[in-house]
Enzyme design. Structure first.
Site, PDB file in Angstrom:
ATOM      1  CE  LYS A  13      -2.426  -0.479   3.718  1.00 13.24           C
ATOM      2  NZ  LYS A  13      -1.729  -1.649   4.279  1.00 13.24           N
ATOM      3  NE  ARG A  24       3.093  -6.304  11.381  1.00 16.44           N
ATOM      4  CZ  ARG A  24       4.229  -6.286  10.700  1.00 16.44           C
ATOM      5  NH1 ARG A  24       4.244  -6.528   9.411  1.00 16.44           N
ATOM      6  NH2 ARG A  24       5.372  -6.043  11.307  1.00 16.44           N
ATOM      7  NE  ARG A  41      -6.668   0.447  10.526  1.00 11.78           N
ATOM      8  CZ  ARG A  41      -5.528   0.625  11.176  1.00 11.78           C
ATOM      9  NH1 ARG A  41      -5.550   0.894  12.466  1.00 11.78           N
ATOM     10  NH2 ARG A  41      -4.377   0.514  10.539  1.00 11.78           N
ATOM     11  NE  ARG A  49       8.962  -2.760  10.325  1.00 13.67           N
ATOM     12  CZ  ARG A  49       7.768  -2.370   9.897  1.00 13.67           C
ATOM     13  NH1 ARG A  49       7.659  -1.759   8.723  1.00 13.67           N
ATOM     14  NH2 ARG A  49       6.689  -2.599  10.615  1.00 13.67           N
ATOM     15  NE  ARG A  94       9.205  -5.713   5.631  1.00 14.45           N
ATOM     16  CZ  ARG A  94       8.010  -5.150   5.537  1.00 14.45           C
ATOM     17  NH1 ARG A  94       7.517  -4.866   4.336  1.00 14.45           N
ATOM     18  NH2 ARG A  94       7.293  -4.883   6.623  1.00 14.45           N
TER      19      ARG A  94
END
Length: 214
Positions: free
Chosen positions: A13, A171, A87, A160, A126
């Site tokens: 996104k 998530r 949301r 992260r 990543r």
């Protein structure tokens, strides 16, 4: 043109919103970023939000809506990208009201669909250069010289801490729970389109452009 971008964390996104900002002059309205900016700037809504957060409470729908309205009043000539809002069904109603009051409307809701297992692989692998922030991946994008950043030559990299399989699965579940109440509302209005969030980012960008230009 005002749109909502939907998709779980890691679906791309942010990348696609940045393209729309750059290519079309749209304004990305990410409620988390806006909230932090309002608190830092000490705006009336920011002061309210800070008091709530300092008390350890969740920021109310009313405050979030006021934050959105405050930003819309500053002008979004080429349209807004709503990221992370709405949301809930109540927030969806509030957004409709905010736009109507300003003579605007919601034009499209675009969901980036993903394969959960592949998304977990994408996120867990990543990492970034600690010096310049260039992004890499264990499988899909390694430095030309192992351990050396292609851009700045640094040998320091970081990941992260929440980029792990358990966190990503959580998530995903949260995303499904949060979007479940609002997607049917927009589908009834014929506003929902879906793109392949697992495709190359240029392909995804092309799919989104086709929807907006239709």
């Amino acid at each position: 043109m005002n749109i909502i971008l939907l998709g779980p964390p890691g679906a791309g996104k942010g990348t696609q919103a940045a393209r729309l900002v750059s290519e079309r002059g749209m304004v990305q309205l990410s409620t988390g970023d806006m909230l932090r900016a309002a608190v830092k700037a000490g705006t009336p809504v920011g002061v309210q939000a800070k008091a709530v957060m300092d008390a350890g409470e969740l920021v109310s729908d009313a405050i979030v809506s006021a934050l959105i309205g405050e930003r819309l009043d500053q002008g979004v000539e080429h349209g807004a990208i709503f990221d992370g809002y709405p949301r809930t069904a109540a927030q969806a109603d509030a957004l409709d009201l905010l736009l109507t009051e300003r003579g605007q409307q919601l034009d499209a809701v675009i969901e980036l669909e993903v394969d959960e297992a592949a998304l977990i692989e994408r996120i867990v692998g990543r990492y970034t250069c600690a010096a310049c922030g260039t992004g890499y991946h264990d499988v899909f994008k390694q430095p030309a010289v192992a351990g050396v950043c292609d851009v700045c030559g640094s040998t320091e990299f970081k990941r992260r801490p929440d980029d792990n399989a358990d966190t990503v699965s959580t998530r995903m579940a949260e995303y499904r729970a949060k979007t479940a109440p609002i997607l049917p509302l927009y589908e009834e209005r014929g506003l929902v389109s879906r793109v392949d969030g697992m495709a190359d980012m240029d392909v995804v960008g092309g799919q989104i452009a086709a929807i907006l230009d239709a």
